[in-house]
Design a protein around this motif. Structure first.
Motif, PDB file in Angstrom:
ATOM      1  N   SER A   1      43.105  13.036  40.961  1.00 48.23           N
ATOM      2  CA  SER A   1      43.126  13.805  39.631  1.00 48.23           C
ATOM      3  C   SER A   1      41.845  13.848  39.122  1.00 48.23           C
ATOM      4  N   ILE A   2      40.945  12.972  39.101  1.00 49.16           N
ATOM      5  CA  ILE A   2      39.556  13.061  38.393  1.00 49.16           C
ATOM      6  C   ILE A   2      38.440  12.874  39.462  1.00 49.16           C
ATOM      7  N   ILE A   3      37.362  13.441  39.528  1.00 52.13           N
ATOM      8  CA  ILE A   3      36.201  12.952  40.218  1.00 52.13           C
ATOM      9  C   ILE A   3      35.266  12.502  39.076  1.00 52.13           C
ATOM     10  N   LEU A   4      35.063  11.269  39.369  1.00 55.22           N
ATOM     11  CA  LEU A   4      33.711  10.564  38.268  1.00 55.22           C
ATOM     12  C   LEU A   4      32.534  10.552  38.946  1.00 55.22           C
ATOM     13  N   ALA A   5      31.370  10.852  38.461  1.00 53.62           N
ATOM     14  CA  ALA A   5      30.174  10.847  38.932  1.00 53.62           C
ATOM     15  C   ALA A   5      29.050  10.361  38.005  1.00 53.62           C
ATOM     16  N   ASP A   6      28.687   8.999  38.503  1.00 50.65           N
ATOM     17  CA  ASP A   6      27.683   8.407  37.400  1.00 50.65           C
ATOM     18  C   ASP A   6      26.119   8.709  37.915  1.00 50.65           C
ATOM     19  N   GLU A   7      25.422   9.679  37.111  1.00 51.32           N
ATOM     20  CA  GLU A   7      24.271  10.108  37.379  1.00 51.32           C
ATOM     21  C   GLU A   7      24.026  10.421  38.865  1.00 51.32           C
ATOM     22  N   PRO A   8      25.116  11.277  39.305  1.00 55.98           N
ATOM     23  CA  PRO A   8      24.924  11.584  40.809  1.00 55.98           C
ATOM     24  C   PRO A   8      23.575  12.312  41.462  1.00 55.98           C
ATOM     25  N   THR A   9      22.665  12.875  40.339  1.00 54.11           N
ATOM     26  CA  THR A   9      21.575  13.443  41.074  1.00 54.11           C
ATOM     27  C   THR A   9      20.317  12.364  40.657  1.00 54.11           C
TER      28      THR A   9
ATOM     29  N   ASN B   1      39.389  20.946  40.133  1.00 51.35           N
ATOM     30  CA  ASN B   1      39.442  19.735  40.145  1.00 51.35           C
ATOM     31  C   ASN B   1      38.834  19.258  38.489  1.00 51.35           C
ATOM     32  N   THR B   2      39.150  18.171  38.209  1.00 51.32           N
ATOM     33  CA  THR B   2      38.715  17.533  36.872  1.00 51.32           C
ATOM     34  C   THR B   2      37.376  16.616  37.242  1.00 51.32           C
ATOM     35  N   LEU B   3      36.464  17.071  36.537  1.00 56.01           N
ATOM     36  CA  LEU B   3      34.956  16.331  36.808  1.00 56.01           C
ATOM     37  C   LEU B   3      34.425  16.043  35.559  1.00 56.01           C
ATOM     38  N   ILE B   4      34.027  14.526  35.862  1.00 56.82           N
ATOM     39  CA  ILE B   4      33.243  13.939  34.571  1.00 56.82           C
ATOM     40  C   ILE B   4      32.217  13.503  35.207  1.00 56.82           C
ATOM     41  N   VAL B   5      30.847  14.099  34.588  1.00 57.98           N
ATOM     42  CA  VAL B   5      29.580  13.753  35.215  1.00 57.98           C
ATOM     43  C   VAL B   5      28.607  13.163  34.238  1.00 57.98           C
ATOM     44  N   VAL B   6      28.215  11.964  34.568  1.00 56.53           N
ATOM     45  CA  VAL B   6      27.210  11.107  33.601  1.00 56.53           C
ATOM     46  C   VAL B   6      25.909  11.484  33.973  1.00 56.53           C
ATOM     47  N   THR B   7      24.982  11.985  32.968  1.00 58.59           N
ATOM     48  CA  THR B   7      23.844  12.260  33.457  1.00 58.59           C
ATOM     49  C   THR B   7      22.530  12.217  32.390  1.00 58.59           C
ATOM     50  N   HIS B   8      21.544  12.203  32.699  1.00 54.98           N
ATOM     51  CA  HIS B   8      20.334  12.134  31.634  1.00 54.98           C
ATOM     52  C   HIS B   8      19.588  13.452  31.518  1.00 54.98           C
ATOM     53  N   GLU B   9      19.865  14.356  32.419  1.00 50.80           N
ATOM     54  CA  GLU B   9      19.214  15.652  32.341  1.00 50.80           C
ATOM     55  C   GLU B   9      20.076  16.784  31.823  1.00 50.80           C
ATOM     56  N   GLU B  10      19.480  17.409  30.939  1.00 49.85           N
ATOM     57  CA  GLU B  10      20.201  18.641  30.390  1.00 49.85           C
ATOM     58  C   GLU B  10      20.247  19.345  31.230  1.00 49.85           C
ATOM     59  N   GLU B  11      19.401  20.027  32.259  1.00 50.10           N
ATOM     60  CA  GLU B  11      19.652  20.841  33.250  1.00 50.10           C
ATOM     61  C   GLU B  11      21.051  20.646  34.208  1.00 50.10           C
TER      62      GLU B  11
END
Ligand SMILES: Nc1ncnc2c1ncn2[C@@H]1O[C@H](COP(=O)(O)OP(=O)(O)OP(=O)(O)O)[C@@H](O)[C@H]1O
Ligand SMILES: [Mg+2]
Lengths: 239, 409
Positions: free
Chosen positions: A163-171, A194-204
């Protein structure tokens, strides 16, 4: 009905006499098909929130409904089942099993789901094809580039059709070009529903998402929808 | 995921982990190998001891009853007090018994004493001198190697002849011929008419190699005037052993005039009781021996536990990942249990490969072979050691919090 529904979620850590409030009474709803970026300074509670949403961790207080099911009352085994069926994780450090080849890494969640060998092979191969690695299935992680490893990890996350894909700073561990490739891959997944939640530092990176949550000191500081980004198709062309 | 796939997957992961840490796995296995080898060899030796005993015992035949004044086994001082005043069994009683017994194939009176034996200037200081009749050949199952056994006339009458055990023969005559020579037993002189075949000496009680057999009359005349006899009764059919025992008992009560209602003033011994005593002793030896060797297995088990803790610590990340993508506690537990059990099983197989040739060496002294049962038990024990010593580390892995595990560097 929201896919994810957090109500007054708090997560506290006891460090000796000191109590650390990683999350303070956070309430949040995310619908099916959304693409959300979570941003915030280091130590603000982003990973803590992800872990709670991914059922890796349980809140100190508050309630969490996933797909209308209250997860607060579930035991360890039930949570493991939820993680297996409903959640796909992508980590900053890939977290592939070093001695297993790409195919087997992707198969792993299906093994825990109890699928037969043939079903597993077909589905894993399909997922690896989706991330463009059909020709690398017998490579071990140390025989793949960083970007390829992360794509294997993405394939592993989506192979169970969660149901969800979680990505913690994938890049976080990738150079910017490879990072863009992964984000383009996420873009495609999002388009497929797909439902996506992405944690990131980068505005890009965050700009790819349709919604940006900013967290500060364990509180949601802002929650805004972004305009559809025009450069998406240009990025896709890179692939 | 069902149990079967969990085990299959566990085996796969275990094999993978063992291969990835070859040297470490081998070193760890060493402890188990040593443990299983010692336990296996101990088991084999005990097994051999039992067999050697039974073989010795059966040389005498299981179809012989041993009538004597007291039981072979007196367990307590009280019992000894009760039996010490019993009347001797006399030769006259034996003669009477011979007349009445119907279920016996052979009946031999038996009395023995230790005496020095001399031939020319050669000496055997302590030889067991047996006074008996020609029937003893059948009751004892001894085989004559050279010459012949005593005849009925000789047993009954005066001719001073003797049959010597193989050890006595070699001691006195060395390579020379034994038959026809005159030897001195105590103060009397006997002509050697037969030499028994070597019997081997596993248990002194039955050893006929260091003995001289003389006619009972000669024994009474020269060595001991009124001894207490033992009587060996070989039954016609071993299936009638119990009937024969009852007959023997009835006759002896009559002969010795035991009033009805009073208990027997004699005892009828059988090898069975000897066997049961032996089993008790052997059981103790086995328990102590296996306990001591088991200690080495225990040490091996601790080695496994140690290395499994290391393995779990090293793979904390992996455990975190597995949990994150849906592995249940049980799955992780089984995975590490199987890994520990596999290392131990490997050790067990290796141990058997070492123990097998060594049992051949033991086989030179005892009738020991590495039985399938012992091998099976050895493997089972090694798996069990793995499961037991792997349990605590595996449990720790299974209980790990996935977030902490993933955070682990
Ligand atoms: N296991 C823990 N024990 C104690 N404190 C913890 C633990 N995990 C997190 N914290 C604290 O909770 C707060 C939030 O941590 P979190 O990992 O969610 O931050 P983050 O936003 O993901 O930071 P980063 O961008 O650096 O990854 C931090 O202050 C951190 O020190
Ligand atoms: Mg973080």
């Amino acid at each position: 009905m929201s896919l994810i529904r957090l109500q007054n979620i708090s997560r506290r850590y006891q460090m000796g006499a000191e109590t650390i409030h990683a999350l303070r009474e956070v309430s949040l709803e995310i619908d099916r098909g959304e693409y959300v970026a979570i941003m915030g300074p280091s130590g603000s509670g982003k990973s803590t929130l992800m872990n709670l949403v991914g059922c890796l961790d349980t809140p100190s207080s508050g309630s969490y409904e996933l797909n209308g099911v209250n997860t607060s009352e579930m035991d360890d085994n039930q949570l493991a089942g939820i993680r297996n069926r409903e959640i796909g994780f992508v980590f900053q450090t890939f977290n592939l099993l070093p001695r297993a080849n790409a195919l087997r890494n992707v198969e792993l969640p299906l093994i825990y789901a109890g699928l037969s060998n043939e079903e597993r092979k077909t589905m894993a191969l399909d997922a690896l094809t989706q991330v463009g690695l059909a020709d690398r299935i017998h490579h071990k992680p140390n025989e793949l580039s960083g970007g390829q490893r992360q794509r294997v990890a993405v394939a592993r996350a989506l192979v169970t059709n969660p149901s969800i894909i979680l990505a913690d700073e994938p890049t976080g561990n990738l150079d910017s070009r490879t990072g863009e490739e992964i984000m383009a891959l996420f873009e495609t997944l999002s388009r497929k529903g797909n439902t996506l939640i992405v944690v990131t530092h980068e505005e890009e990176v965050a700009r790819h998402a349709r919604r940006i949550l900013r967290i500060r000191d364990g509180l949601i500081a802002s929650d805004e929808k972004t305009e559809k980004k025009s450069g998406v198709d240009a990025v896709l062309a890179v692939l | 995921m069902n149990f079967f796939t969990e085990v299959k997957e566990g085996l796969f992961i275990a094999w993978d982990a063992i291969r990835a840490n070859k040297l470490r796995s081998i070193l760890t296995t060493l402890g188990i190998v040593i443990g299983v080898v010692t336990v296996t060899l101990m088991g084999t030796a005990i097994d051999g001891l039992n067999r050697a005993f039974l073989r010795s015992v059966s040389m005498l035949g299981a179809d012989v009853l041993y009538l004597s004044r007291t039981s072979w086994f007196i367990d307590s001082y009280e019992e000894w007090l009760k039996v010490r005043d019993r009347r001797d069994i006399t030769l006259a009683q034996v003669r009477e018994l011979e007349k009445q017994m119907t279920l016996a194939r052979a009946i031999a009176p038996f009395v023995d004493a230790r005496r020095p034996v001399k031939y020319k200037n050669r000496n055997s200081s302590s030889v067991v001198v047996i006074g008996t009749t020609e029937q003893f050949q059948f009751t004892s199952g001894s085989v004559v190697g050279q010459g012949r056994f005593l005849t009925a006339e000789e047993a009954d009458g005066g001719r001073p002849v003797c049959v010597v055990g193989s050890e006595v023969a070699t001691n006195l005559f060395q390579q020379g011929p034994a038959l026809g020579n005159k030897i001195k037993v105590g103060q009397q002189v006997f002509e050697v008419v037969g030499v028994l075949e070597k019997q081997g000496n596993f248990l002194g009680h039955f050893n006929l190699d260091n003995q001289v057999i003389i006619p009972v009359k000669q024994f009474l005349g020269g060595i001991w005037h009124d001894p207490d006899f033992e009587v060996q009764v070989k039954v016609i059919d071993v299936k009638q052993l119990e009937d024969a025992k009852e007959e023997l008992r009835g006759i002896m009560r009559k002969i010795r005039r035991v009033p009805p209602g009073k208990e027997d003033d004699f005892a009828i011994n059988q090898q069975e009781s000897f066997i049961s005593t032996f089993n008790r002793v052997a059981g103790t030896i086995a328990t102590v021996g296996l306990f001591i060797t088991g200690l080495s297995l225990f040490v091996g088990g601790i080695g496994i536990m140690n290395i499994m803790f290391v393995s779990v610590a090293e793979r904390t990340r992996e455990i975190g990942v597995r949990k994150a993508i849906g592995a249940k506690r049980r799955t992780i537990l089984i995975q590490f249990l199987i890994e520990a059990a596999s290392i131990c099983l490997l050790g067990g197989v290796l141990a058997l490969a070492i123990a097998w040739p060594v049992t051949f060496l033991i086989g030179k002294f005892l009738p020991a072979t590495l039985s399938l049962t012992v091998a099976g038990i050895a493997l089972l024990v090694s798996i069990l050691t793995g499961v037991i010593s792997g349990f605590f580390p595996a449990w720790r892995a299974a209980r790990m919090n996935p977030v902490d595990a993933l955070r682990n560097e």
